[in-house]
Design a protein around this motif. Structure first.
Motif, PDB file in Angstrom:
ATOM      1  N   LEU A 250     -37.218 -42.354   9.966  1.00  0.00           N
ATOM      2  CA  LEU A 250     -37.605 -42.869  11.285  1.00  0.00           C
ATOM      3  C   LEU A 250     -37.234 -41.931  12.433  1.00  0.00           C
ATOM      4  N   PRO A 251     -36.035 -41.306  12.440  1.00  0.00           N
ATOM      5  CA  PRO A 251     -35.741 -40.376  13.543  1.00  0.00           C
ATOM      6  C   PRO A 251     -36.737 -39.222  13.627  1.00  0.00           C
ATOM      7  N   LEU A 252     -37.227 -38.735  12.489  1.00  0.00           N
ATOM      8  CA  LEU A 252     -38.209 -37.656  12.512  1.00  0.00           C
ATOM      9  C   LEU A 252     -39.512 -38.104  13.158  1.00  0.00           C
ATOM     10  N   MET A 253     -39.798 -39.393  13.076  1.00  0.00           N
ATOM     11  CA  MET A 253     -41.006 -39.939  13.690  1.00  0.00           C
ATOM     12  C   MET A 253     -40.743 -40.437  15.109  1.00  0.00           C
ATOM     13  N   ARG A 254     -39.504 -40.184  15.598  1.00  0.00           N
ATOM     14  CA  ARG A 254     -39.106 -40.611  16.947  1.00  0.00           C
ATOM     15  C   ARG A 254     -39.232 -42.122  17.104  1.00  0.00           C
ATOM     16  N   ILE A 255     -38.951 -42.833  16.020  1.00  0.00           N
ATOM     17  CA  ILE A 255     -38.941 -44.288  16.027  1.00  0.00           C
ATOM     18  C   ILE A 255     -37.495 -44.757  16.140  1.00  0.00           C
ATOM     19  N   LYS A 256     -37.223 -45.643  17.089  1.00  0.00           N
ATOM     20  CA  LYS A 256     -35.867 -46.139  17.277  1.00  0.00           C
ATOM     21  C   LYS A 256     -35.450 -47.022  16.108  1.00  0.00           C
ATOM     22  N   ARG A 257     -34.274 -46.768  15.572  1.00  0.00           N
ATOM     23  CA  ARG A 257     -33.727 -47.609  14.513  1.00  0.00           C
ATOM     24  C   ARG A 257     -32.967 -48.766  15.161  1.00  0.00           C
ATOM     25  N   THR A 258     -33.285 -49.979  14.741  1.00  0.00           N
ATOM     26  CA  THR A 258     -32.806 -51.170  15.445  1.00  0.00           C
ATOM     27  C   THR A 258     -31.670 -51.856  14.687  1.00  0.00           C
ATOM     28  N   LEU A 259     -31.006 -52.762  15.403  1.00  0.00           N
ATOM     29  CA  LEU A 259     -29.931 -53.535  14.804  1.00  0.00           C
ATOM     30  C   LEU A 259     -30.436 -54.353  13.630  1.00  0.00           C
ATOM     31  N   LYS A 260     -31.642 -54.888  13.741  1.00  0.00           N
ATOM     32  CA  LYS A 260     -32.206 -55.675  12.645  1.00  0.00           C
ATOM     33  C   LYS A 260     -32.319 -54.834  11.381  1.00  0.00           C
ATOM     34  N   GLN A 261     -32.786 -53.611  11.511  1.00  0.00           N
ATOM     35  CA  GLN A 261     -32.906 -52.731  10.347  1.00  0.00           C
ATOM     36  C   GLN A 261     -31.539 -52.437   9.738  1.00  0.00           C
ATOM     37  N   TYR A 262     -30.562 -52.124  10.602  1.00  0.00           N
ATOM     38  CA  TYR A 262     -29.207 -51.888  10.102  1.00  0.00           C
ATOM     39  C   TYR A 262     -28.675 -53.126   9.381  1.00  0.00           C
ATOM     40  N   SER A 263     -28.872 -54.294   9.970  1.00  0.00           N
ATOM     41  CA  SER A 263     -28.336 -55.525   9.394  1.00  0.00           C
ATOM     42  C   SER A 263     -28.927 -55.801   8.017  1.00  0.00           C
ATOM     43  N   VAL A 264     -30.243 -55.620   7.886  1.00  0.00           N
ATOM     44  CA  VAL A 264     -30.903 -55.866   6.601  1.00  0.00           C
ATOM     45  C   VAL A 264     -30.361 -54.920   5.531  1.00  0.00           C
ATOM     46  N   LEU A 265     -30.205 -53.642   5.883  1.00  0.00           N
ATOM     47  CA  LEU A 265     -29.705 -52.668   4.910  1.00  0.00           C
ATOM     48  C   LEU A 265     -28.243 -52.922   4.561  1.00  0.00           C
ATOM     49  N   VAL A 266     -27.424 -53.228   5.574  1.00  0.00           N
ATOM     50  CA  VAL A 266     -26.010 -53.515   5.312  1.00  0.00           C
ATOM     51  C   VAL A 266     -25.886 -54.699   4.361  1.00  0.00           C
ATOM     52  N   GLU A 267     -26.630 -55.782   4.620  1.00  0.00           N
ATOM     53  CA  GLU A 267     -26.586 -56.953   3.746  1.00  0.00           C
ATOM     54  C   GLU A 267     -27.041 -56.591   2.330  1.00  0.00           C
ATOM     55  N   GLY A 268     -28.085 -55.777   2.252  1.00  0.00           N
ATOM     56  CA  GLY A 268     -28.599 -55.397   0.940  1.00  0.00           C
ATOM     57  C   GLY A 268     -27.590 -54.610   0.121  1.00  0.00           C
ATOM     58  N   PHE A 269     -26.954 -53.632   0.741  1.00  0.00           N
ATOM     59  CA  PHE A 269     -25.992 -52.805   0.005  1.00  0.00           C
ATOM     60  C   PHE A 269     -24.698 -53.573  -0.290  1.00  0.00           C
ATOM     61  N   ILE A 270     -24.306 -54.484   0.592  1.00  0.00           N
ATOM     62  CA  ILE A 270     -23.135 -55.317   0.295  1.00  0.00           C
ATOM     63  C   ILE A 270     -23.427 -56.203  -0.913  1.00  0.00           C
ATOM     64  N   GLY A 271     -24.670 -56.697  -0.991  1.00  0.00           N
ATOM     65  CA  GLY A 271     -25.032 -57.568  -2.101  1.00  0.00           C
ATOM     66  C   GLY A 271     -24.892 -56.916  -3.462  1.00  0.00           C
ATOM     67  N   VAL A 272     -25.079 -55.584  -3.516  1.00  0.00           N
ATOM     68  CA  VAL A 272     -24.930 -54.869  -4.799  1.00  0.00           C
ATOM     69  C   VAL A 272     -23.631 -54.070  -4.831  1.00  0.00           C
ATOM     70  N   GLU A 273     -22.759 -54.345  -3.851  1.00  0.00           N
ATOM     71  CA  GLU A 273     -21.425 -53.743  -3.765  1.00  0.00           C
ATOM     72  C   GLU A 273     -21.460 -52.211  -3.720  1.00  0.00           C
ATOM     73  N   ARG A 274     -22.417 -51.686  -2.983  1.00  0.00           N
ATOM     74  CA  ARG A 274     -22.468 -50.235  -2.746  1.00  0.00           C
ATOM     75  C   ARG A 274     -21.879 -49.980  -1.360  1.00  0.00           C
ATOM     76  N   PHE A 275     -20.549 -50.057  -1.288  1.00  0.00           N
ATOM     77  CA  PHE A 275     -19.868 -50.030  -0.004  1.00  0.00           C
ATOM     78  C   PHE A 275     -19.855 -48.642   0.632  1.00  0.00           C
ATOM     79  N   GLY A 276     -20.017 -47.600  -0.165  1.00  0.00           N
ATOM     80  CA  GLY A 276     -20.096 -46.253   0.403  1.00  0.00           C
ATOM     81  C   GLY A 276     -21.296 -46.104   1.321  1.00  0.00           C
ATOM     82  N   GLU A 277     -22.445 -46.653   0.880  1.00  0.00           N
ATOM     83  CA  GLU A 277     -23.645 -46.607   1.726  1.00  0.00           C
ATOM     84  C   GLU A 277     -23.458 -47.444   2.990  1.00  0.00           C
ATOM     85  N   VAL A 278     -22.729 -48.561   2.854  1.00  0.00           N
ATOM     86  CA  VAL A 278     -22.467 -49.392   4.025  1.00  0.00           C
ATOM     87  C   VAL A 278     -21.644 -48.621   5.048  1.00  0.00           C
ATOM     88  N   LYS A 279     -20.628 -47.919   4.584  1.00  0.00           N
ATOM     89  CA  LYS A 279     -19.801 -47.115   5.486  1.00  0.00           C
ATOM     90  C   LYS A 279     -20.646 -46.065   6.203  1.00  0.00           C
TER      91      LYS A 279
END
Length: 664
Positions: A250-279
């Motif tokens: 998205l940054p390469l396309m000059r598209i703003k990354r939003t809180l909603k996108q972060y929240s969805v990804l954080v929840e997804g990675f927490i669900g599979v216990e991939r905490f490194g990606e969350v960090k």
């Protein structure tokens, strides 16, 4: 010095340090003549802030009445002089159920001086749609279409949004078909609605993917919400890595990354216990300057339980609202009309406490947009009214209000005033909001003062803020200020990655072209390449388009050669820019050669580019070549794109292909 701020008046005062109280008295003196001539003869309140606060109290009373008593108890509240469409709109939006909203509407029918407006009826329709009351919604729409309510209209987008809230895919598709028949090109948001519904139903994932490519082929430009839908779809399908690939591009396309996108990804990675990606995502949030909402609190607690104590504690202390917000807030709708998903949290407005009637306790209602509008004409009376309201000022609330100011001068006065309110201290998020507004309006000295303050206090600015300031200086045509920020102030960020340096250089180049600083732009481009930082294809295409618009075909040719020497493979959009440049300069023969190169790269022009090339060739007597273009394009006429995928300075064709989404 401590306790000192700086003020820059639109009345031409020089920049001087002043204590806040002295500053405020000075502002009052400057505005006294204006305040005296402003007429509130028809307004029973001393100022608009007072009017807003009284409206807010009435809205709270109606909200409590809807929850604690029979519908008849509302009549006395609704008979007051404060009742207007604003109050009714927000009361409806805050209704606890569709039944309570309908009871409010029934009571309003008995009020002789009240008549519905577009806002009130749309608010009612939204409540009915979210409650999936399809029969009542249909009756309301039919009544509006029949002209029962004068000057109230329903658009295709209104219908699509309401039917989507009801989950009625068939009705959404039916309205969408009518919409597309009525216009040559439908808006991006209509595609987003259909795409989200297909993704949510999960019956046929390929349909959601197909809508995205249909959007691209139709010439619509995806926005942040488009990619939010895509990321949600990929995460819900278990394709976390693919979702991250979309998110990272998205940054390469000059598209703003939003809180909603972060929240969805954080929840997804927490669900599979991939905490490194969350960090890593939390670190990216800091770089992007995204302030998380309370919805992420539980997620952060789970990360802390997994062992990331230091990271999450610092994150919570820096970015989440303070403890006072647990018992205060609001229930209502303050959604913004732009692309951002990152401000739609339920803790953005605060009061001093909740009201309790018959055991019903509610958080006080507050709308940052309406409050900012009321503060448009800042004066000591407005400030006094705000102080007496005893609002709890938090970073999120101040950011919301700053965002909704139209005037940089008024925003600055509020920014200074709120810094002296009990319990509030400006954070980097409020400062960056203020700097963005000042940069957009060209207040260079104030931006510099805030940057100096940040440097003096050892604070770090998010990379996104530095880049945004440079972009906004392009709007206010302040090229020298942009160069200064790029050269001197980017050190306020933490270490900048090579990818982010590409984006920062691209922003500077775009600003320089907007300011017509062509020679400086070419110097910066050469500096960029000498530093080993290769511009992306969007940057080259943007520069080529700029110089082509100026008729500087030699520089266009030079840029095209530089792009190829840098190892970039021209895409269809870059070829299109070059063909148009040659045709504009009556060099159709060269445009023909570009067309041949394009075909050899297995690319085809869009219809408009083909027609321009054929017309230019005929005009210059190149009839054989014109016929060849027509003949070659006839072979592929059925799949000739209406527009070439790509956009100046932002995206290229490869970005929009997003093969990751096809994996669903």
């Amino acid at each position: 010095m401590p306790g000192t701020i700086y003020f820059y008046s639109c009345y031409g005062l020089r920049l001087v340090p002043m204590h806040f109280k002295q500053l405020f008295r000075g502002v009052n003196l400057l505005n006294s003549v204006t305040q005296q001539t402003r007429c509130y003869a028809r307004d029973p309140f001393p100022n608009k802030v007072s009017h807003y606060l009284h409206r807010a109290k009435l809205i709270d009373s109606i909200r409590l009445g809807l929850r604690s008593g029979p519908p008849s108890s509302l009549a006395s509240l609704l008979n007051g002089r404060l009742l207007d469409s604003f109050v009714v709109t927000h009361a409806l939006r805050s209704a606890p159920s569709a039944d309570s909203a309908l009871s409010l509407v029934d009571t309003l029918e008995t009020i002789p001086h009240f008549s519905h407006t577009q806002n009130t009826l749309h608010a009612l329709a939204t409540v009915l749609a979210k409650s999936r009351r399809t029969a009542e919604l249909k009756s309301l729409i039919d009544a509006i279409d029949a002209g029962r309510f004068r000057n109230v209209r329903v658009s295709f987008m209104n219908l699509m949004q309401w039917h989507a809230a009801c989950g009625d895919l068939d009705m959404v598709l039916r309205v969408w078909d009518e919409y597309r028949l009525s216009t040559q090109r439908v808006c991006t948001e209509s595609y987003n609605i259909v795409m989200r519904l297909y993704a949510q139903t999960g019956k046929n994932d390929s349909e959601a993917v197909g809508i995205f490519y249909r959007m691209i082929d139709g010439g619509a430009i995806p926005n942040s919400r488009t990619y939010t839908v895509m990321i949600e779809h990929l995460v819900s399908s278990g394709k976390l890595d693919c979702a991250m690939e979309v998110f990272n591009i998205l940054p390469l396309m000059r598209i703003k990354r939003t809180l909603k996108q972060y929240s969805v990804l954080v929840e997804g990675f927490i669900g599979v216990e991939r905490f490194g990606e969350v960090k890593n995502l939390l670190n990216e949030m800091r770089v992007d300057g995204v302030l998380p909402g309370t919805a992420m609190r539980l997620s952060l607690q789970r990360i802390r339980e997994a062992g990331f104590v230091q990271e999450t504690n610092e994150f919570l202390e820096e970015m989440l609202p303070d403890e006072r917000i647990k018992k205060i807030g609001f229930i209502g709708d303050t959604s913004d009309d732009d692309d951002d998903d990152d401000d739609n949290d339920d803790d953005v407005a605060h009061g001093s406490g909740g009201d309790d009637v018959d055991g019903v306790q509610l958080k006080p209602w507050l709308d940052p947009r309406a409050l900012a509008s009321a503060l448009h004409h800042w004066s000591s009376n407005e400030a006094l009214a705000l102080e007496e309201a005893k609002l709890v000022w938090t970073t999120r609330l101040v950011c919301k209000i700053l965002r909704n100011f139209k005037s940089a001068e008024t925003a600055w006065e509020f920014f200074c005033w709120v810094s002296y309110q009990p319990g509030f201290t400006h954070a980097v998020y409020t400062v960056q909001r203020m700097m963005a507004l000042l940069a957009r309006h060209g207040h260079i000295e104030l931006v510099d003062k805030l940057i100096s303050k940040i440097r003096g206090e050892g604070m770090r600015l998010p990379f996104s803020t530095i880049r945004l300031i440079i972009d906004l200086y392009g709007i206010s045509k302040k090229a020298d200020a942009a160069l200064k920020v790029f050269r001197e102030d980017r050190t306020l960020c933490s270490s900048i990655s090579k990818l982010n340096l590409v984006l920062l250089y691209s922003s500077l180049l775009r600003t320089l072209t907007k300011c017509r600083r062509n020679s400086d732009a070419m110097d910066v481009l050469e500096e960029m390449i000498l530093c080993g930082i290769c511009p992306d294809i969007q940057t080259f295409s943007g520069l080529m388009h700029h110089f082509a618009s100026s008729g500087d075909i030699k520089t266009v040719q030079k840029l095209f050669a530089m792009a190829r020497q840098s190892g970039l493979k021209p895409d269809g959009y870059m070829f299109k820019v070059l063909i148009q440049a040659y045709c504009k300069c009556e060099r159709a023969a060269l445009a023909w050669r570009v067309f041949e190169d394009m075909r050899n790269s297995n690319l085809i022009p869009d219809a408009a580019t083909k027609e321009l090339l054929v017309k230019s060739l005929w005009k210059e007597g190149k009839r054989r070549e014109a016929a060849a273009v027509e003949e070659n394009c006839e072979e592929i006429n059925d799949v000739l794109p209406p527009t070439l995928r790509g956009h100046i300075w932002t995206v290229d064709q490869l970005d929009l292909s997003l093969r990751y989404y096809q994996s669903v």
